[in-house]
Motif scaffolding. Sequence first.
Motif, short mmCIF file in Angstrom:
data_model
loop_
_atom_site.label_atom_id
_atom_site.label_comp_id
_atom_site.label_asym_id
_atom_site.label_seq_id
_atom_site.Cartn_x
_atom_site.Cartn_y
_atom_site.Cartn_z
N PHE A 49 59.86 0.94 -41.15
CA PHE A 49 59.27 2.20 -41.09
C PHE A 49 59.69 2.92 -39.69
N ALA A 50 59.09 2.23 -38.77
CA ALA A 50 59.42 2.59 -37.53
C ALA A 50 60.94 2.72 -37.11
N GLN A 51 61.71 1.91 -37.36
CA GLN A 51 63.05 1.89 -37.13
C GLN A 51 63.67 2.97 -37.62
N ILE A 52 63.47 3.25 -39.06
CA ILE A 52 64.07 4.11 -39.80
C ILE A 52 63.70 5.67 -39.14
N PHE A 224 41.94 26.73 -29.03
CA PHE A 224 42.16 25.44 -28.62
C PHE A 224 42.91 24.75 -29.34
N SER A 225 43.67 23.80 -28.73
CA SER A 225 44.65 22.78 -29.79
C SER A 225 44.36 21.65 -29.18
N ALA A 226 44.10 20.60 -30.00
CA ALA A 226 43.95 19.24 -29.85
C ALA A 226 44.99 18.47 -30.71
N HIS A 227 45.37 17.18 -30.33
CA HIS A 227 46.31 16.27 -31.01
C HIS A 227 45.50 15.90 -32.24
N GLY A 228 45.87 16.09 -33.38
CA GLY A 228 45.31 15.68 -34.55
C GLY A 228 45.40 14.34 -34.85
N THR A 229 44.38 13.84 -35.78
CA THR A 229 44.05 12.54 -35.88
C THR A 229 44.23 12.06 -37.40
N PRO A 230 44.52 11.21 -38.12
CA PRO A 230 44.57 10.98 -39.50
C PRO A 230 43.02 11.15 -40.01
N LEU A 231 42.92 11.86 -41.31
CA LEU A 231 41.73 11.95 -41.83
C LEU A 231 40.88 10.68 -42.11
N LEU A 232 41.74 9.58 -42.32
CA LEU A 232 41.34 8.16 -42.69
C LEU A 232 40.41 7.73 -41.27
N GLU A 233 41.00 8.30 -40.08
CA GLU A 233 40.25 7.57 -38.99
C GLU A 233 38.65 8.77 -38.97
N VAL A 234 38.72 9.69 -39.18
CA VAL A 234 37.47 10.48 -39.31
C VAL A 234 36.64 9.98 -40.18
N ARG A 235 37.05 9.61 -41.51
CA ARG A 235 36.16 9.10 -42.39
C ARG A 235 35.71 7.89 -42.11
N SER A 236 36.22 7.06 -41.32
CA SER A 236 35.90 5.55 -40.95
C SER A 236 34.87 5.91 -39.80
N GLY A 237 34.69 6.99 -39.27
CA GLY A 237 33.68 7.04 -38.18
C GLY A 237 34.15 7.34 -36.76
N TYR A 265 44.66 21.81 -34.67
CA TYR A 265 45.29 20.64 -34.59
C TYR A 265 46.66 20.68 -34.62
N GLN A 266 47.51 19.92 -33.80
CA GLN A 266 48.82 19.71 -33.94
C GLN A 266 49.38 18.29 -33.96
N SER A 267 50.54 18.29 -33.97
CA SER A 267 51.39 17.01 -33.67
C SER A 267 51.16 15.92 -34.68
N LYS A 268 51.33 16.37 -35.89
CA LYS A 268 51.14 15.08 -37.15
C LYS A 268 52.32 14.31 -37.16
N VAL A 269 51.83 13.16 -37.56
CA VAL A 269 53.18 12.18 -37.74
C VAL A 269 52.72 11.33 -39.07
N GLY A 270 53.91 10.95 -39.51
CA GLY A 270 53.41 10.01 -40.86
C GLY A 270 53.10 10.77 -42.18
N PRO A 271 53.04 9.92 -43.18
CA PRO A 271 52.54 10.50 -44.39
C PRO A 271 51.16 10.84 -44.56
N GLN A 272 50.22 10.30 -44.08
CA GLN A 272 48.85 10.63 -44.11
C GLN A 272 48.26 12.00 -43.94
N LYS A 273 47.43 12.46 -44.63
CA LYS A 273 46.77 13.39 -44.37
C LYS A 273 46.05 13.58 -42.89
N TRP A 274 46.10 14.60 -42.31
CA TRP A 274 45.70 14.69 -40.88
C TRP A 274 44.67 15.96 -40.69
#
Length: 373
Positions: A49-52, A224-237, A265-274
């Motif tokens: 995935f990273a290479q592509i 105010f603008s912050a780098h986003g983070t995957p919602l999975l991370e938020v839900r995991s604490g 929030y900005q700078s979303k990467v990847g297929p997850q919800k942020w």
Amino acid sequence: MSTDEKRIGVVLMNLGGPTADYAVRPFLNNLFSDEDIIKLGGGKFQDLFAQIISKFRAPSVQEDYEEINGCPKGCMGNKHCLNRKNSIKSTCCSPINSLTEKQRRALEKHLKKVIPDHTVKVYTCMRYWLPFADTTMDDMEEDGITHAVMVPLYPQFSWTTTGSSYRDWETKRDEKFGHDTPWKEFHVKNYHLDESYLSAMNDRIDEALAEMDEETRNKTHFIFSAHGTPLLEVRSGDPYTNEINQTMEAIMEMRGYDYDYWLGYQSKVGPQKWTQPNTAELVERHIEYGIKNFLMIPIAFVTDHIETLYELGVELVEDLEEEGYEFENLKVMPGINDHPQYIEALGTQVLDKLDHTLSTKELESESKKVSAE
């Protein structure tokens, strides 16, 4: 060296950025390979995935870096930068490299003043480009460091930033030294409510407002603008989003809540919800409500780089204009970079971690010097 002298190493940890056109693709590959950011289970699938995606995105990202080239007159970055070693003038260097070097030099100068009885060396360790952790450790070993303080250039803690940097550092440290690390190690987790850091942020806000005429200032709204983070991370604490909110509220409390303000929030990467709302969509919504003047405040970034200078300063403006949104003023606050109060905040974090290592007399002396300054 006397037996009482400590050789203190401070490691500033940042994400890094490409230093030349050839570095863009491997930089992106390192980023997308990080399981702490893109959770695809690691292994061959994540590597593929990273290479592509790095191959696909590298050309456009290279153009973005060329537009905000951080070293147009020659290398201003770390001593390990290949541009510096080879006397190359890059046309595609992330400003994060030269600005982190400024922070490193300023902090080393500050610490040498406040704890002059010990050797102090400040190092840079980047997560996704030079210098990597193993290079920094080589420097520290060569310098005979006895006590090391790891300081993330991320005021708010997240497993995707500070956590990732620490995991990478500890993995490489254990591979290199096993159980025989030559220095005693301390780790700063966060400093999102440090008063000097908050003051530096407010000073930059005031500087940006001062460049506006009075009428524009009176109509300005803070985003105010912050780098986003995957919602999975938020839900995991992951505490990041809570700490971002705490920082924003602390900044506005210091100001007496003098302006209306929102957070995106900005700078979303990847297929997850942020995390939401998206910064660009937040600005669009405000324009639709008739608000035409904005001060964009990068709240989670302590150096100007692609996410502030390009995403907010160039891309956001161009996208709004292309989509027909009419606004009067959209200004991006400069990063705190090597602001003296931010350097003081970093110094405070270092000294707090060394409070049981340095003598009470030394700490009292340091406190008086900082107060005098």
